[in-house]
Structure formats: C-alpha cells, structure tokens
Write a protein that holds these residues in place. Structure first.
Motif, mmCIF file in Angstrom:
data_model
loop_
_atom_site.group_PDB
_atom_site.id
_atom_site.type_symbol
_atom_site.label_atom_id
_atom_site.label_comp_id
_atom_site.label_asym_id
_atom_site.label_seq_id
_atom_site.Cartn_x
_atom_site.Cartn_y
_atom_site.Cartn_z
ATOM 1 N N PHE A 76 0.727 -1.323 0.073
ATOM 2 C CA PHE A 76 -0.100 -0.104 0.048
ATOM 3 C C PHE A 76 0.970 1.166 0.001
ATOM 4 C CE2 PHE A 76 -2.524 -3.444 2.034
ATOM 5 C CZ PHE A 76 -3.482 -3.478 1.308
ATOM 6 N N LEU A 77 2.200 1.299 0.136
ATOM 7 C CA LEU A 77 2.905 2.277 0.233
ATOM 8 C C LEU A 77 3.225 2.863 -1.006
ATOM 9 C CD1 LEU A 77 5.844 0.954 2.683
ATOM 10 C CD2 LEU A 77 3.902 2.325 3.238
ATOM 11 N N PRO A 78 3.155 4.156 -1.078
ATOM 12 C CA PRO A 78 3.579 4.999 -2.330
ATOM 13 C C PRO A 78 5.037 4.820 -2.757
ATOM 14 C CG PRO A 78 3.070 6.600 -0.723
ATOM 15 C CD PRO A 78 2.691 5.087 -0.178
ATOM 16 N N PRO A 79 5.462 5.033 -4.015
ATOM 17 C CA PRO A 79 6.766 5.030 -4.345
ATOM 18 C C PRO A 79 7.659 6.011 -3.427
ATOM 19 C CG PRO A 79 5.541 4.992 -6.535
ATOM 20 C CD PRO A 79 4.606 5.246 -5.247
ATOM 21 N N LEU A 86 11.472 6.352 3.299
ATOM 22 C CA LEU A 86 11.242 7.564 4.155
ATOM 23 C C LEU A 86 10.950 7.112 5.416
ATOM 24 C CD1 LEU A 86 9.908 10.031 1.640
ATOM 25 C CD2 LEU A 86 12.052 9.980 2.534
ATOM 26 N N HIS A 87 10.790 5.571 5.799
ATOM 27 C CA HIS A 87 10.555 4.888 6.838
ATOM 28 C C HIS A 87 9.047 5.120 7.264
ATOM 29 C CE1 HIS A 87 14.832 4.821 7.498
ATOM 30 N NE2 HIS A 87 14.954 6.230 7.435
ATOM 31 N N THR A 88 8.167 5.324 6.259
ATOM 32 C CA THR A 88 6.781 5.211 6.584
ATOM 33 C C THR A 88 6.299 4.018 7.612
ATOM 34 O OG1 THR A 88 6.222 6.436 4.717
ATOM 35 C CG2 THR A 88 4.360 5.064 5.590
ATOM 36 N N ARG A 89 6.885 2.823 7.432
ATOM 37 C CA ARG A 89 6.224 1.961 8.232
ATOM 38 C C ARG A 89 6.628 1.985 9.768
ATOM 39 N NH1 ARG A 89 7.892 -2.588 4.003
ATOM 40 N NH2 ARG A 89 9.929 -1.468 3.869
ATOM 41 N N TYR A 90 7.918 2.635 9.871
ATOM 42 C CA TYR A 90 8.362 2.871 11.329
ATOM 43 C C TYR A 90 7.689 4.140 12.051
ATOM 44 C CZ TYR A 90 11.547 4.352 15.095
ATOM 45 O OH TYR A 90 12.126 4.721 16.192
ATOM 46 N N THR A 91 7.241 5.020 11.124
ATOM 47 C CA THR A 91 6.373 6.046 11.638
ATOM 48 C C THR A 91 5.152 5.636 12.132
ATOM 49 O OG1 THR A 91 7.278 7.668 9.931
ATOM 50 C CG2 THR A 91 5.216 8.306 10.925
ATOM 51 N N ALA A 92 4.252 4.707 11.387
ATOM 52 C CA ALA A 92 3.011 3.826 11.858
ATOM 53 C C ALA A 92 3.464 3.272 13.402
ATOM 54 C CB ALA A 92 2.768 2.844 10.905
ATOM 55 N N LEU A 93 4.497 2.628 13.482
ATOM 56 C CA LEU A 93 4.931 1.812 14.686
ATOM 57 C C LEU A 93 5.059 2.686 15.637
ATOM 58 C CD1 LEU A 93 5.752 -0.627 16.348
ATOM 59 C CD2 LEU A 93 8.134 -0.103 15.286
ATOM 60 N N THR A 94 5.601 3.809 15.441
ATOM 61 C CA THR A 94 5.945 4.953 16.479
ATOM 62 C C THR A 94 4.849 5.645 17.106
ATOM 63 O OG1 THR A 94 8.140 5.227 15.471
ATOM 64 C CG2 THR A 94 7.378 7.051 17.143
ATOM 65 N N ILE A 116 -1.518 6.709 7.385
ATOM 66 C CA ILE A 116 -0.146 6.848 7.259
ATOM 67 C C ILE A 116 0.421 6.021 6.315
ATOM 68 C CG2 ILE A 116 2.113 6.411 8.486
ATOM 69 C CD1 ILE A 116 0.830 7.186 11.067
ATOM 70 N N VAL A 117 -0.194 4.773 6.420
ATOM 71 C CA VAL A 117 0.588 3.657 5.481
ATOM 72 C C VAL A 117 -0.008 4.322 3.975
ATOM 73 C CG1 VAL A 117 0.231 1.469 4.691
ATOM 74 C CG2 VAL A 117 0.400 1.699 7.023
ATOM 75 N N GLU A 118 -1.138 4.703 3.705
ATOM 76 C CA GLU A 118 -1.284 5.207 2.347
ATOM 77 C C GLU A 118 -1.216 6.560 2.009
ATOM 78 O OE1 GLU A 118 -4.384 3.070 -0.850
ATOM 79 O OE2 GLU A 118 -5.433 4.228 0.754
ATOM 80 N N ALA A 119 -0.543 7.338 2.714
ATOM 81 C CA ALA A 119 -0.468 8.763 2.615
ATOM 82 C C ALA A 119 0.459 9.078 1.499
ATOM 83 C CB ALA A 119 0.066 9.400 3.760
ATOM 84 N N PRO A 120 -0.160 9.754 0.531
ATOM 85 C CA PRO A 120 0.765 10.179 -0.891
ATOM 86 C C PRO A 120 1.655 11.046 -0.552
ATOM 87 C CG PRO A 120 -1.143 11.201 -0.984
ATOM 88 C CD PRO A 120 -1.207 10.252 0.398
#
Length: 234
Positions: A143-146, A151-159, A191-195
């Motif tokens: 689901f992550l945009p390119p 840019l550590h989006t998954r870590y942002t979700a965890l934090t 967060i996961v899908e934020a463009p």
C-alpha cells in the motif's frame, strides 16, 4: 535456579516494570529497584539480568511474545483470504499491542515499549519485534506509494501506535478502549497510504541524487592510481 532465586527474579521484574513505566528508563537506579523489590543481594540484577539493558529486555520479552503471537494469528488469517485491505493491515499493527491495555502489567509494558522504540540507536536497546513485524512490513509495502518505504513510513506507523498506546496506558484505566483503538487504526491506515506531496517528492529526489553523486565520488577515489611516495629512508 532455586525457588528463592526465581522469586527474587520475579520481584525484580515486577518492581522494575512499574518504576520504569512511571518514571522512565533512565530515571530509576538499579539500587532503588533492588531495595523496592525487597531483595537482599546488592548484585541481584547483575546475577539475573547482567545489566540495566538486560533487565529491560527481560521485561519486554514476555509481552513481546504475546503480542507477536496475536499478530501472527491475524496475519495468517489475512494472508489466507488473499484480499488486500489497508485498514486490516493497520489493525494488524495496532490491535495486538492494544490488548496489553487490559491489565496493569500490560499497561506498564506499553509505557516502557514506547520509550524503547523512541530511543536513539546507538546505545539503544535492539527492539526484537519478532517475525510478525517483518511479515507485517511485507504486507504493508503493497500500500506504500513509491519512495515511502525509504522515508520510514512503516516505522512512523509503529512509532505513532506505540506512543498513543503508551499515553492511554498512563491514564486511569478506561472501561472500554474500543473507540480509542479504532481511531488509532484509522490514523495508521492513513499513514500507510499517505501520498507523497510534490515538495516531499522533490526533496526525496534531490537527496537521492546527492547520494548517487557521493557514491560515484567514492568509487572514483577507489579506482584512482596511487601516487608513489617520494619519501625514501636515508
């Protein structure tokens, strides 16, 4: 390990969990934990856990195993359906941790876990989130945009998840946390899908180009012929 020794270890864990949660990982001395636990031997923590980091790791271990088991079960069910769903992916991040709100030990764990996740890495504790988080990362990547993974989006979700749950755990216990957990899940899903915005894309591209140029200079430096030294022994 004797029964008496095992009892001392258990009291140290219980006491340290409470004090670390309420006052912070670096604000409580090992001597204070030993005294509050009613353990007579001054070196009891060194004997059972090695040091402060070993004590914190032992506190986390039991709870992390429970969280990991719950998340694995949710991932098994999700993968069995074969239907991608962003909010379900967010729930698989949030809900296994949120179950720890149900008892006081779990609430202490959530407050400690958030501190550990936010600790700067060098010198911080390695957070062993188990195999379930690696599986979650692979599923969330769909689901992550390119560029978002870099840019550590998954870590942002965890934090975000750990900090919000720790905040809730520090409040008086609520009769029903369902609405709170559902809202966290909504935000993690976003967060996961934020463009990436045009500004972020531009800055990301510029950084990528700088890194490429730096790497090219390093490769060039490694391939340049070495100038022989004119220094000769007398």
């Amino acid at each position: 390990m004797t029964v008496t020794s095992e009892g001392a270890r258990s009291r140290l864990l219980t006491t340290a969990r409470k004090l670390f949660a309420e006052r912070g990982l670096d604000a409580v001395s090992l001597r204070e934990i030993i005294r509050e636990a009613g353990v007579k031997h001054a070196t009891a923590i060194q004997y059972h856990f090695g040091d402060r980091e070993g004590l914190i790791a032992a506190i986390l271990a039991t709870h992390e195993a429970r969280v990991d088991t719950r998340r694995e079960a949710m991932l098994d069910q999700y993968e069995a359906t074969g239907i991608p769903d962003r909010r379900t992916i967010a729930a698989i991040m949030v809900r296994p941790l949120a179950r720890e709100l149900e008892d006081q030990d779990g609430r202490h764990f959530l407050r400690i876990n958030a501190q550990v996740v936010q600790r700067p890495p060098p010198g911080g504790i390695f957070v062993d989130t188990g195999t379930s988080m690696w599986r979650w990362r692979r599923q969330a990547a769909e689901f992550l945009p390119p560029g978002a993974a870099e840019l550590h989006t998954r870590y942002t979700a965890l934090t975000f998840t750990t900090v919000e749950l720790a905040r809730r755990a520090g409040q008086p216990q609520h009769f029903d946390d369902q609405l709170f957990v559902s809202r966290i899940t909504d935000v993690v899903s976003a967060i996961v899908e934020a463009p990436l915005s045009p500004e972020t894309e531009r800055l990301y591209t510029e950084r990528h180009e700088r890194h490429q140029q730096r790497d090219a200079r390093r490769r060039e430096a490694l391939t340049l012929p070495q100038t022989p030294s004119n220094d000769r022994p007398a």
